[in-house]
Design a protein around this motif. Structure first.
Motif, short mmCIF file in Angstrom:
data_model
loop_
_atom_site.label_atom_id
_atom_site.label_comp_id
_atom_site.label_asym_id
_atom_site.label_seq_id
_atom_site.Cartn_x
_atom_site.Cartn_y
_atom_site.Cartn_z
N TYR A 74 -11.62 2.79 3.38
CA TYR A 74 -10.49 2.06 4.61
C TYR A 74 -9.80 1.26 3.58
O TYR A 74 -8.55 1.15 3.71
CB TYR A 74 -11.46 1.56 5.42
CG TYR A 74 -10.52 0.52 6.12
CD1 TYR A 74 -9.59 0.83 7.22
CD2 TYR A 74 -10.70 -0.83 5.93
CE1 TYR A 74 -9.03 0.08 7.72
CE2 TYR A 74 -9.86 -1.66 6.66
CZ TYR A 74 -9.15 -1.14 7.65
OH TYR A 74 -8.38 -1.92 8.57
N ARG A 77 -7.06 3.16 1.06
CA ARG A 77 -5.80 3.61 2.06
C ARG A 77 -5.30 2.37 2.44
O ARG A 77 -4.03 2.56 2.87
CB ARG A 77 -6.49 4.27 3.25
CG ARG A 77 -7.10 5.64 2.81
CD ARG A 77 -7.56 6.59 4.19
NE ARG A 77 -7.89 7.77 3.49
CZ ARG A 77 -8.23 8.74 4.46
NH1 ARG A 77 -8.45 8.18 5.71
NH2 ARG A 77 -8.82 9.68 3.94
N LYS A 78 -5.78 1.33 2.84
CA LYS A 78 -5.03 0.11 3.35
C LYS A 78 -4.25 -0.63 2.37
O LYS A 78 -3.14 -1.13 2.61
CB LYS A 78 -6.08 -1.08 4.13
CG LYS A 78 -5.33 -2.14 4.83
CD LYS A 78 -6.23 -2.85 5.62
CE LYS A 78 -5.52 -4.09 6.26
NZ LYS A 78 -5.88 -5.34 5.68
N SER A 80 -4.35 0.19 -1.21
CA SER A 80 -4.02 0.94 -2.54
C SER A 80 -4.82 0.59 -3.65
O SER A 80 -4.70 1.19 -4.83
CB SER A 80 -2.63 1.07 -2.86
OG SER A 80 -1.82 1.29 -1.82
#
Length: 90
Positions: A74, A77-78, A80
């Motif tokens: 998470y 993805r949020k 990088s």
């Protein structure tokens, strides 16, 4: 038993040294879980107990690892990256 304690404290030291990187801290937590498993195994084997507790312990250790990996996915993805310094709380 002393070997298990040395493994646990080396995992604790590695957790303190790499606390800014999520993946490395998760690996050191898993290292600590394995050392606790080793110490529990030796304790239960010495007193001739059943090993049902160890199965539950391993299941909880796996759940902890999966939860940590899902949080890392998470965050990657949020943001990088998986470094703590790059994440702002504001």
């Amino acid at each position: 038993m002393i070997l298990g304690l040395m493994i646990f404290f080396s995992g604790t030291l590695s957790l303190l040294f790499v606390r800014k990187h999520y993946l490395m801290s998760l690996l050191s937590l898993e290292f600590m879980i394995l050392s606790l498993f080793y110490m529990n195994f030796n304790f239960l084997e010495f007193f001739y107990f059943d090993f049902y507790f160890l199965i539950i312990f391993l299941v909880l250790g796996v759940c902890e690892g999966v939860l940590g990996l899902s949080l890392i996915v998470y965050l990657v993805r949020k943001n990088s990256l998986d470094y703590v310094d790059t994440i702002s709380l504001c």
